[in-house]
Design an enzyme around this catalytic site. Structure first.
Site, PDB file in Angstrom:
ATOM      1  N   GLN A 192     -39.245  60.854  64.047  1.00  0.00           N
ATOM      2  CA  GLN A 192     -40.151  59.762  63.709  1.00  0.00           C
ATOM      3  C   GLN A 192     -40.638  59.942  62.275  1.00  0.00           C
ATOM      4  O   GLN A 192     -41.341  60.906  61.968  1.00  0.00           O
ATOM      5  CB  GLN A 192     -41.346  59.728  64.662  1.00  0.00           C
ATOM      6  N   TYR A 207     -51.367  54.206  61.255  1.00  0.00           N
ATOM      7  CA  TYR A 207     -50.842  54.927  60.096  1.00  0.00           C
ATOM      8  C   TYR A 207     -50.396  53.925  59.018  1.00  0.00           C
ATOM      9  O   TYR A 207     -50.622  52.725  59.138  1.00  0.00           O
ATOM     10  CB  TYR A 207     -49.710  55.859  60.528  1.00  0.00           C
ATOM     11  N   GLY A 219     -44.514  60.566  78.042  1.00  0.00           N
ATOM     12  CA  GLY A 219     -44.968  61.586  77.103  1.00  0.00           C
ATOM     13  C   GLY A 219     -45.630  62.760  77.774  1.00  0.00           C
ATOM     14  O   GLY A 219     -45.040  63.827  77.950  1.00  0.00           O
ATOM     15  N   ARG A 220     -46.886  62.555  78.173  1.00  0.00           N
ATOM     16  CA  ARG A 220     -47.630  63.654  78.783  1.00  0.00           C
ATOM     17  C   ARG A 220     -46.976  64.132  80.082  1.00  0.00           C
ATOM     18  O   ARG A 220     -47.076  65.308  80.446  1.00  0.00           O
ATOM     19  CB  ARG A 220     -49.075  63.226  79.019  1.00  0.00           C
ATOM     20  N   CYS A 279     -48.531  65.085  85.816  1.00  0.00           N
ATOM     21  CA  CYS A 279     -49.565  65.011  84.794  1.00  0.00           C
ATOM     22  C   CYS A 279     -50.783  64.346  85.413  1.00  0.00           C
ATOM     23  O   CYS A 279     -50.661  63.331  86.099  1.00  0.00           O
ATOM     24  CB  CYS A 279     -49.065  64.192  83.602  1.00  0.00           C
ATOM     25  N   CYS A 305     -55.609  64.224  82.061  1.00  0.00           N
ATOM     26  CA  CYS A 305     -56.924  64.734  81.656  1.00  0.00           C
ATOM     27  C   CYS A 305     -57.081  64.832  80.143  1.00  0.00           C
ATOM     28  O   CYS A 305     -58.196  64.849  79.629  1.00  0.00           O
ATOM     29  CB  CYS A 305     -57.163  66.103  82.288  1.00  0.00           C
ATOM     30  N   CYS A 335     -53.492  68.850  75.905  1.00  0.00           N
ATOM     31  CA  CYS A 335     -52.682  68.250  74.837  1.00  0.00           C
ATOM     32  C   CYS A 335     -53.587  67.684  73.744  1.00  0.00           C
ATOM     33  O   CYS A 335     -53.812  68.319  72.711  1.00  0.00           O
ATOM     34  CB  CYS A 335     -51.736  67.202  75.416  1.00  0.00           C
ATOM     35  N   ALA A 338     -56.717  78.007  91.077  1.00  0.00           N
ATOM     36  CA  ALA A 338     -56.398  79.334  90.543  1.00  0.00           C
ATOM     37  C   ALA A 338     -55.608  80.141  91.557  1.00  0.00           C
ATOM     38  O   ALA A 338     -54.580  80.758  91.226  1.00  0.00           O
ATOM     39  CB  ALA A 338     -57.682  80.063  90.151  1.00  0.00           C
ATOM     40  N   ALA A 342     -61.635  86.780 103.892  1.00  0.00           N
ATOM     41  CA  ALA A 342     -61.286  88.176 103.610  1.00  0.00           C
ATOM     42  C   ALA A 342     -62.539  89.037 103.526  1.00  0.00           C
ATOM     43  O   ALA A 342     -63.585  88.597 103.039  1.00  0.00           O
ATOM     44  CB  ALA A 342     -60.500  88.257 102.303  1.00  0.00           C
TER      45      ALA A 342
END
Length: 646
Positions: A102, A172, A319-320, A343, A346, A350, A393, A457
């Site tokens: 690009q 741009y 993309g994401r 994805c 969020c 990124c 986690a 546990a």
């Protein structure tokens, strides 16, 4: 109706794309300091080419040093860069892909610390363009930049790129020339539509000459700038037709610009494929003169095929979704849609990393940006690993450890896996988190992990098991302040999670806490017709949210009539739910009675097991919220780091 699907091949000129999926230009901050292609950038693209994407598009690449807006960002501003770019295209081709570049100049969005020059403007527009350290381009400079785009195209051809994309979107330089809002010139490059189009059309023609007739040429275009006086869909249709006549093969439809970037990488509150209506209008206007691809939360086969079969686009831009799962296209081609790591929109890893001038990562895929350096083959000496807690986690740790060949036992005290993902998926627009949880559960089911649900546990149990490693991921729980104890016992006050699961009775609700959880709960209840007031100690609502999602959420709260009490502190609450508060000036008062009170005052680490293990001198590694309550990205990345260190 068309019968094409997202996995159908497509030929443009003499180039055949193996499917209809484009990985668009997305800034990574992986480039070398002076604009070189780095090993990290090559491995990142190589992984996605190997994953089957139809086209790897390199991020916005500067055609001239005066146009740099990223630090570091990729450059093609001199012949020096051809060698590094050739290494990139070679790696993509060896992996079975096609490579695109690009070409870009940032114009008013130039960062002087990256370019080493002042900010070049198409026009000075009070309130819209920089005032300090800026200057308006003169005619000679404009012609010089046209030459720079042509030279960039020549280098792109020499470097082996299959596609050249002209960046005419997102505010741009080229889009500044085209936009009535940003182009106030009175010379040959402004003053009328034809004058505003002189620069982009000359760039297209010169690039076609420099790149040759075989080169596939794209033009990235914002369908709507979402600013008064800016580019609209009607104007985009006219622009698309003109650039097609000048030699463009495909118009790559995006949306927004820096001031409205919530539409460029939108959060999940915008529906999947939301920009397809605009791309369909542009495609209809083109009437076969050029093809169209569309960007805008295209995440699944269903969305992609709907867009393609309805004739709203010829290709789709993911993309994401490809940052999250580089193997997405292969999985689609093999019919393994449920294996795709979703994805969640969020923007934390990124776009959020870019905002901090850091290399991008992915919230849900901790391997993104570390291609080629993280362990991927089974270890030579497997270990017995016990993981306590099956939230993000714990599940990430279990899946990763099992993939490396370790013998893993995952213990979860409840009957349901997912931890706080289950609560986080309850507010409006957050159902994508259900997809993430389902992906984790499916990966666990495919693995060799021993799962023990409804199992709390104990230290003694872990001591008797004598595992080689213990990872504690017991998460966090909602803060229940002492001043609310009577009201909670009476059922007048509930946590945000309970309010989302079981709608409070009555018509009026007071929410204590205006962070992410409080505001999302406020939106959910307001959408049900409740009269909602949010009380927040700080001066701003949801400062912990990503800015793009926050814009949409605050707009929704206003539209639903939610009231706010900022800079306000709770001083007392009785069993009947009467709340007294103190404002920023020390004035105390009792708030009007309400039917329900919702507590959204944050989370506190569930670290009792950590304390007990430490007291028993049993080694362990704490992960995620039980260390410090945070976001999903924090938990998943901490888990993966811990597993790689086993």
């Amino acid at each position: 109706m068309h019968t094409i699907s997202v996995i159908s091949p497509l030929t443009i000129r003499r180039t055949t794309f193996r499917n209809r999926i484009i990985m668009p230009s997305m800034v990574t901050n992986y480039a070398g300091r002076n604009g070189d292609v780095s090993e990290k950038l090559i491995r990142y693209h190589e992984a996605r080419a190997r994953g089957g994407v139809g086209l790897n598009m390199l991020e916005a690449t500067s055609v001239h040093d005066s146009g740099r807006s990223y630090f570091p960002g990729v450059s093609i501003a001199s012949d020096y860069y051809v060698r590094g770019l050739s290494h990139l295209t070679h790696a993509i081709h060896e992996a079975g892909g096609l490579a695109g570049v690009q070409l870009n100049h940032a114009g008013r969005l130039v960062r002087p610390d990256a370019s080493g020059q002042s900010i070049p403007l198409v026009s000075f527009v009070p309130g819209r363009t920089p005032y300090e350290n800026s200057r308006v381009l003169d005619t000679d400079e404009i012609y010089m930049l046209i030459d720079a785009f042509a030279e960039g195209a020549r280098r792109a051809r020499e470097a082996g790129f299959d596609v050249i994309e002209i960046h005419g979107a997102h505010g741009y330089l080229i889009s500044q020339f085209m936009s009535p809002l940003f182009n106030r010139r009175t010379d040959e490059f402004g003053g009328s539509y034809e004058g505003r189009m002189r620069f982009p059309l000359e760039v297209v023609r010169r690039i076609r000459e420099a790149a040759g007739e075989d080169m596939v040429l794209f033009f990235r275009l914002s369908s709507d700038e979402f600013l008064p006086g800016g580019i609209t869909v009607d104007l985009s249709c006219r622009i698309a037709c003109d650039v097609a006549e000048a030699g463009v093969d495909l118009v790559h439809v995006s949306a927004g610009l820096s001031e409205s970037n919530e539409f460029t990488g939108p959060p999940p509150c915008l529906p999947e494929g939301w920009n397809a209506e605009s791309s369909g209008r542009i495609r209809a206007a083109l009437d076969g003169r050029a093809l169209v691809s569309v960007a805008g939360r295209v995440l699944t086969r269903e969305t992609a095929d709907r867009i393609l079969s309805s004739g709203q686009a010829d290709m789709v831009t993911m993309g994401r979704a490809l940052i999250a799962d580089p193997d997405l296209p292969v999985k689609l081609m093999e019919g393994r849609d449920k294996d795709i790591l979703p994805c969640v929109g969020c923007n934390e890893g990124c776009n959020g990393s870019l905002g901090q001038r850091k290399p991008i990562v992915c919230a849900v895929n901790p391997r993104t940006g570390s291609e080629g350096i993280l362990p991927t083959v089974p270890v030579s000496s497997p270990r017995n690993v016990v993981i306590i807690g099956a939230g993000p986690a714990g599940m990430e740790a279990a899946i990763s450890a099992s993939a490396l060949g370790h013998r893993v036992t995952l213990m979860e005290k409840s009957l349901e896996l997912g931890g706080l993902l289950n609560a986080a998926a309850l507010p409006p627009h957050k159902d994508v988190l259900v997809r993430l949880k389902n992906w984790f559960v499916r990966e666990l089911e495919k693995s060799n992990v021993t799962i023990m649900k409804d199992h709390a546990a104990t230290v003694q149990e872990l001591a008797n098991m004598k595992p080689d490693a213990i990872l504690v991921a017991t998460g966090s729980g909602a803060v229940r302040p002492g001043f609310a104890a009577e009201a909670m016992a009476a059922g007048v006050a509930v946590t945000a999670e309970d309010a989302l699961r079981y709608t409070p009775k009555g018509s009026s609700v007071l929410i204590l806490g205006g962070g992410l959880v409080g505001c999302e709960t406020a939106e959910a209840l307001a959408m049900l017709g409740k009269s909602v007031t949010v009380l927040e100690l700080r001066s701003a609502l949801a400062p912990d949210m990503h800015p793009r999602a926050r814009k949409f959420l605050l707009k929704s709260l206003r539209e639903h009539g939610v009231r706010f009490l900022l800079n306000t502190q709770v001083t007392s609450m009785n069993g009947e739910g009467v709340v007294t508060v103190k404002d920023a000036y020390g004035n105390e008062r009792a708030l009007p009675p309400c039917d329900a009170i919702v507590l959204a005052l944050g989370y506190r680490a569930n670290n009792t097991l950590c304390q007990e293990l430490a007291a028993a001198d049993i080694p362990f590694t704490p992960l995620g919220d039980c260390v410090r309550p945070g976001k999903i990205m924090d938990a998943i990345h901490a888990a993966h780091r811990a597993v790689c260190s086993l």
